[in-house]
Design a protein around this motif. Structure first.
Motif, short mmCIF file in Angstrom:
data_model
loop_
_atom_site.label_atom_id
_atom_site.label_comp_id
_atom_site.label_asym_id
_atom_site.label_seq_id
_atom_site.Cartn_x
_atom_site.Cartn_y
_atom_site.Cartn_z
N THR A 62 0.74 -1.31 -0.07
CA THR A 62 0.09 0.05 0.21
C THR A 62 0.82 1.48 0.26
N THR A 63 0.44 2.14 -0.62
CA THR A 63 1.09 3.37 -0.76
C THR A 63 0.06 4.57 -0.69
N TYR A 64 0.39 5.67 0.10
CA TYR A 64 -0.42 6.84 0.51
C TYR A 64 -0.21 8.06 -0.23
N TRP A 65 -1.24 8.54 -1.05
CA TRP A 65 -1.06 9.61 -1.91
C TRP A 65 -1.68 10.94 -1.47
N THR A 66 -1.07 11.98 -1.60
CA THR A 66 -1.73 13.37 -1.26
C THR A 66 -1.73 14.19 -2.33
N VAL A 67 -2.64 14.91 -2.80
CA VAL A 67 -2.78 15.85 -3.94
C VAL A 67 -3.19 17.29 -3.40
N ASP A 68 -2.28 18.03 -3.34
CA ASP A 68 -2.16 19.23 -2.65
C ASP A 68 -2.27 20.67 -3.56
N ILE A 69 -3.22 21.11 -3.95
CA ILE A 69 -3.08 22.42 -4.71
C ILE A 69 -2.83 23.57 -4.14
N ASN A 70 -1.69 24.07 -4.56
CA ASN A 70 -0.91 25.26 -3.98
C ASN A 70 -0.95 26.53 -4.90
N ASP A 138 -7.20 18.90 0.58
CA ASP A 138 -6.23 17.99 -0.22
C ASP A 138 -7.18 16.82 -0.78
N LEU A 139 -6.59 16.26 -1.82
CA LEU A 139 -7.26 14.67 -1.84
C LEU A 139 -5.95 13.86 -1.78
N THR A 140 -6.74 12.82 -0.97
CA THR A 140 -5.80 11.62 -0.28
C THR A 140 -6.37 10.54 -0.85
N PHE A 141 -5.71 9.36 -0.90
CA PHE A 141 -6.01 8.16 -1.03
C PHE A 141 -4.92 7.06 -0.96
N GLU A 142 -5.30 5.97 -0.99
CA GLU A 142 -4.58 4.79 -1.01
C GLU A 142 -4.47 4.08 -2.10
N ALA A 143 -3.47 3.39 -2.56
CA ALA A 143 -3.18 2.54 -3.66
C ALA A 143 -2.59 1.15 -3.40
N THR A 144 -3.33 0.07 -3.57
CA THR A 144 -2.88 -1.24 -2.91
C THR A 144 -2.40 -2.07 -4.24
N LEU A 145 -1.55 -2.77 -4.18
CA LEU A 145 -1.16 -3.80 -5.11
C LEU A 145 -1.80 -5.03 -4.85
N LEU A 146 -2.26 -5.80 -5.88
CA LEU A 146 -3.06 -6.99 -5.61
C LEU A 146 -1.93 -8.01 -5.14
#
Length: 228
Positions: A62-70, A138-146
């Protein structure tokens, strides 16, 4: 004396072997970043900045993502969609825990809005346009490899999307932004693009350091007994 020496030698070999085994499973944390900036076409808005941060380690799926408009020059800015590529098959990764919860990730993303016809592997957007990502949200989410674990190459070696507009060129990530501050020659929407950057250094876990130290003590005791 021979029996004591043999026991000490066996203990030192065992500890050293355990130390090497633990080192192989050391977590390797990494941080991937990208700063998406507005495209240089004169009719489009400038001062568009979107910061992307991804954290994970090579022993996790699992990785953790943050998309931050600045983009303070555009106080009413809203993220319409976020686009990105990964060096994995779309069927091998799932996305969860998106915040705001109205957002979701789909694949593929063809002819990304504002990109000049570029195609991406993935697109994050919202089912409710009234709830959006802004300078303060922010937009945050997790991406998980199967299957398998993440590593930096799955980001840095992702394909490059190509725009039909020579001004834009190629990029690995993109964002279509709306409600921008516009003047007499600039649109109220625009596209920001960028590349993955970063990586990480191995950080030994506490148990590995403990075993390493214990192994050194065992080897030191072996040398002392040899002298005796």
């Amino acid at each position: 004396m021979r029996m004591k020496f043999s026991k000490t030698l066996t203990c030192a070999v065992f500890i050293t072997g355990a130390m090497l085994f633990a080192t192989q499973s050391v977590a390797d944390p990494f941080t991937i970043t990208s700063q998406l900036i507005g495209d240089p076409r004169p009719e489009n808005p400038d001062n568009l900045i979107v910061d992307v941060t991804i954290t994970g380690d090579t022993t996790s799926a699992t990785t953790y993502w943050t998309v931050d408009i600045n983009s303070p020059m555009h106080p009413d800015v809203k993220l319409d969609a976020f686009f990105f590529n990964l060096n994995v098959d779309a069927s091998d990764v799932s996305f969860s825990n998106l915040d705001p919860s109205t957002w979701s990730v789909a694949s593929p993303a063809t002819n990304a809005a504002g990109s000049g016809g570029a195609d991406f592997d993935f697109e994050a957007d919202s089912s409710n346009p009234a709830i959006n990502v802004t300078n303060s949200q922010d937009l945050t989410f997790e991406a998980t490899l199967l299957s398998g674990f993440w590593n930096v190459d799955l980001f840095l070696n992702a394909k490059e999307s190509e725009s039909n507009d020579d001004w834009l060129g190629t990029f690995q990530l993109g964002a279509h932004l709306q409600s921008l501050t516009a003047d007499y020659r600039r649109s109220d929407s625009g596209f920001a693009a960028g590349y993955y950057e970063g990586g990480g250094e191995p950080i030994p876990e506490p148990v590995t350091m403990l075993l390493f130290g214990t192994g050194l003590v065992g080897l030191s005791g072996l040398r002392l007994r040899k002298k005796q």
